[in-house]
Design an enzyme around this catalytic site. Structure first.
Site, PDB file in Angstrom:
ATOM      1  N   GLY A  71       2.844  -5.835  -5.084  1.00 25.84           N
ATOM      2  CA  GLY A  71       2.093  -6.011  -6.336  1.00 25.84           C
ATOM      3  C   GLY A  71       2.254  -7.421  -6.884  1.00 25.84           C
ATOM      4  N   TYR A 231       4.002   8.896 -14.192  1.00 27.39           N
ATOM      5  CA  TYR A 231       4.568   7.535 -14.171  1.00 27.39           C
ATOM      6  C   TYR A 231       6.092   7.597 -14.399  1.00 27.39           C
ATOM      7  CZ  TYR A 231       5.274   2.645 -15.665  1.00 27.39           C
ATOM      8  OH  TYR A 231       5.721   1.353 -15.799  1.00 27.39           O
TER       9      TYR A 231
HETATM   10  N1  NAP Z   1       3.459  -3.854 -18.346  1.00 23.80           N
HETATM   11  C1  NAP Z   1       4.442  -3.159 -18.894  1.00 23.80           C
HETATM   12  O1  NAP Z   1       4.504  -2.969 -20.118  1.00 23.80           O
HETATM   13  C2  NAP Z   1       5.541  -2.588 -18.045  1.00 23.80           C
HETATM   14  C3  NAP Z   1       6.601  -1.912 -18.667  1.00 23.80           C
HETATM   15  C4  NAP Z   1       7.614  -1.374 -17.883  1.00 23.80           C
HETATM   16  C5  NAP Z   1       7.560  -1.519 -16.495  1.00 23.80           C
HETATM   17  N2  NAP Z   1       6.524  -2.173 -15.916  1.00 23.80           N
HETATM   18  C6  NAP Z   1       6.491  -2.275 -14.451  1.00 23.80           C
HETATM   19  O2  NAP Z   1       6.281  -3.613 -14.053  1.00 23.80           O
HETATM   20  C7  NAP Z   1       5.678  -3.626 -12.745  1.00 23.80           C
HETATM   21  C8  NAP Z   1       4.533  -4.619 -12.718  1.00 23.80           C
HETATM   22  O3  NAP Z   1       3.495  -4.142 -13.538  1.00 23.80           O
HETATM   23  P1  NAP Z   1       2.481  -5.095 -14.322  1.00 23.80           P
HETATM   24  O4  NAP Z   1       2.645  -4.798 -15.766  1.00 23.80           O
HETATM   25  O5  NAP Z   1       2.620  -6.488 -13.848  1.00 23.80           O
HETATM   26  O6  NAP Z   1       1.079  -4.448 -13.881  1.00 23.80           O
HETATM   27  P2  NAP Z   1      -0.120  -5.001 -12.975  1.00 23.80           P
HETATM   28  O7  NAP Z   1      -0.513  -6.365 -13.383  1.00 23.80           O
HETATM   29  O8  NAP Z   1      -1.163  -3.923 -12.995  1.00 23.80           O
HETATM   30  O9  NAP Z   1       0.552  -5.072 -11.526  1.00 23.80           O
HETATM   31  C9  NAP Z   1       0.631  -3.952 -10.691  1.00 23.80           C
HETATM   32  C10 NAP Z   1       0.491  -4.415  -9.255  1.00 23.80           C
HETATM   33  O10 NAP Z   1       0.573  -3.256  -8.417  1.00 23.80           O
HETATM   34  C11 NAP Z   1      -0.470  -3.344  -7.460  1.00 23.80           C
HETATM   35  N3  NAP Z   1      -0.915  -2.058  -6.946  1.00 23.80           N
HETATM   36  C12 NAP Z   1      -1.396  -1.013  -7.661  1.00 23.80           C
HETATM   37  N4  NAP Z   1      -1.798  -0.043  -6.818  1.00 23.80           N
HETATM   38  C13 NAP Z   1      -1.575  -0.497  -5.553  1.00 23.80           C
HETATM   39  C14 NAP Z   1      -1.797   0.050  -4.257  1.00 23.80           C
HETATM   40  N5  NAP Z   1      -2.348   1.242  -4.080  1.00 23.80           N
HETATM   41  N6  NAP Z   1      -1.453  -0.689  -3.185  1.00 23.80           N
HETATM   42  C15 NAP Z   1      -0.920  -1.908  -3.329  1.00 23.80           C
HETATM   43  N7  NAP Z   1      -0.694  -2.488  -4.528  1.00 23.80           N
HETATM   44  C16 NAP Z   1      -1.020  -1.782  -5.632  1.00 23.80           C
HETATM   45  C17 NAP Z   1      -1.615  -3.998  -8.219  1.00 23.80           C
HETATM   46  O11 NAP Z   1      -2.561  -4.476  -7.290  1.00 23.80           O
HETATM   47  P3  NAP Z   1      -4.139  -4.567  -7.689  1.00 23.80           P
HETATM   48  O12 NAP Z   1      -4.282  -5.848  -8.432  1.00 23.80           O
HETATM   49  O13 NAP Z   1      -4.833  -4.544  -6.375  1.00 23.80           O
HETATM   50  O14 NAP Z   1      -4.447  -3.369  -8.544  1.00 23.80           O
HETATM   51  C18 NAP Z   1      -0.872  -5.080  -8.977  1.00 23.80           C
HETATM   52  O15 NAP Z   1      -0.678  -6.199  -8.183  1.00 23.80           O
HETATM   53  C19 NAP Z   1       5.283  -2.181 -12.462  1.00 23.80           C
HETATM   54  O16 NAP Z   1       6.237  -1.586 -11.622  1.00 23.80           O
HETATM   55  C20 NAP Z   1       5.339  -1.521 -13.817  1.00 23.80           C
HETATM   56  O17 NAP Z   1       5.602  -0.132 -13.738  1.00 23.80           O
HETATM   57  C21 NAP Z   1       5.506  -2.722 -16.653  1.00 23.80           C
END
Ligand code: NAP
Length: 392
Positions: A71, A231
């Site tokens: 990701g 989730y």
């Molecule tokens: N944002 C928050 O508030 C928050 C809070 C707590 C924890 N987190 C954690 O932080 C991490 C990063 O999240 P983020 O906030 O940066 O979100 P994000 O920008 O949506 O990043 C998620 C990544 O996962 C990839 N992904 C999703 N489905 C996939 C699949 N089927 N195969 C391969 N890749 C896939 C996405 O690729 P695509 O671009 O192709 O969709 C994207 O690159 C996650 O583990 C999330 O749970 C986030």
């Protein structure tokens, strides 16, 4: 004739009106979001939400290191990637859409661009994960850092091609499977970081579920599904996986951590439902910037302060107690058991390496370990055998 003419005119006017209104509302959203981001950037400067990724890695030199990150093309993963590149680390970006990954890193300076290798993987498919891990094993001799960061959130109930609930497979199972497959090429002192979340605390299971969890508790059926629960379960599983790996790698130099990046960080994670999108936008002035959100992951992945410590959960670059459920070693072993069972049934040519009966590897003796942790693991293993004698 006249009726047809009037109805055609009405349709044209309504289309123009709709487009106009939509444009205005998009414009308003952008203006609002940019204003809130401006406030957020100033709050970052005041530092109430902790250090940024750059600050945490300022004194770290990662030349000759290789990091695999899932990701990596957006949000927090992209920020982590840029920071690792800036410190000289070779980054293997495992992304669903390689075109989007190329666009995401197009502004990286040329001298760093040759440190990037983009690999395709779709985490909704175990076959795709197997394909990626085979390629990694062919192409690289060692991987020093693994950051399991990809996730989905807020999606409607769907099954993957492997017949599992999507959030469970993407956020946990496929990434754990990837790690199992590349364990052989991990450097002797490799670090693994799961991007987890404080939301794991919202899962409270009763004793029968804790003693005998089953597939339906993890890959939730449609009638019991809420996207938040799916989730949260996936994030709980990643902390339990960390504890299992901590035990598995007890006498080695390999270490494993879970990092909570922060809450309500405005990334594409919230894009699946307009209510989440609105909530995350409203929270912009009160939440970490993406640069700050990447810091705890990078701290766990690179900080020399953490050598000799393993299987710990971090928040705001500090050790933090996970929930009681997430620190239950008995449950960690049970979930590892179920995971292997799922993979044995579904994954192509699955080689079962992560057996619960495995004794911790003793290939590197006398490595400093966290004494309390060892004690805790021993106690939990005793607790485990007590419970199995009770349940058998
Ligand atoms: N944002 C928050 O508030 C928050 C809070 C707590 C924890 N987190 C954690 O932080 C991490 C990063 O999240 P983020 O906030 O940066 O979100 P994000 O920008 O949506 O990043 C998620 C990544 O996962 C990839 N992904 C999703 N489905 C996939 C699949 N089927 N195969 C391969 N890749 C896939 C996405 O690729 P695509 O671009 O192709 O969709 C994207 O690159 C996650 O583990 C999330 O749970 C986030």
């Amino acid at each position: 004739m006249l009726f047809k003419y009037i109805s055609r005119k009405v349709t044209v006017i309504s289309r123009v009106h709709t487009r106009h209104v939509t444009n205005i509302s998009i414009w308003r959203n952008d203006v609002l979001e940019n204003a809130l981001k401006f406030i957020q950037r100033n709050v970052e400067f005041v530092r109430i939400h902790g250090p940024t990724a750059d600050e945490v890695t300022r004194d770290v030199n990662l030349t000759d290191k290789t990091c695999l990150i899932t990701g990596a093309n957006s949000g927090i993963g992209l920020e982590v990637t840029k920071c690792l590149l800036a410190r000289g680390c070779k980054v293997l970006m495992a992304c669903r859409n390689t075109y989007a990954a190329n666009i995401a890193v197009k502004n990286v300076p040329c001298e760093k661009a040759n440190l990037i290798n983009i690999h395709e993987v779709n985490l909704t498919s175990l076959a795709s994960v197997k394909n990626l891990s085979d390629n990694l094993q062919k192409e690289y001799k060692k991987i020093d850092i693994v950051i399991l960061n990809a996730a989905v959130f807020g999606i409607p109930w769907t099954l993957t091609e492997d017949g599992l609930e999507t959030a469970f497979q993407v956020n946990y199972l496929s990434q754990y499977y990837l790690l199992m497959n590349i364990e052989k090429i991990l450097a002797p002192n490799a670090r693994v970081v799961f991007t987890s979340s404080e939301s794991h605390r919202n899962i409270n299971w009763n004793m029968p579920k804790i003693l005998s969890p089953s597939l339906e508790h993890l890959s939730i059926p449609k009638e019991e599904y809420t996207s938040i629960r799916a989730y949260n379960i996936s994030k709980l599983c990643s902390i339990l996986a960390m504890h299992y790996l901590g035990y598995r790698w007890l006498n080695t130099e390999k270490t494993v951590f879970c990092a909570h990046p922060g809450s309500f960080i405005k990334t594409r994670l919230c894009r699946n439902w307009w209510v989440y999108e609105a909530l995350y936008t409203t929270m912009l002035p009160f939440s970490k910037t993406i640069r700050q959100a990447a810091s705890t992951i990078l701290y766990c992945a690179t900080s020399p302060e953490l050598s000799g410590v393993s299987a710990q959960y971090f928040k705001d670059c500090r050790r933090c107690e996970e929930s009681d459920l997430a620190s239950d070693m008995h449950l960690a072993f049970k979930i590892n058991d179920i995971t292997r069972e799922i993979l044995r049934e579904r994954a192509p040519a699955f080689i079962d390496t992560f057996r619960v009966t495995d004794k911790p590897s003793a290939s590197v003796p006398n490595v400093p370990t966290d004494v309390d942790k060892v004690q805790r693991v021993k106690e939990n293993v005793e607790h485990d055998s007590l419970i199995s004698s009770y349940t058998n």
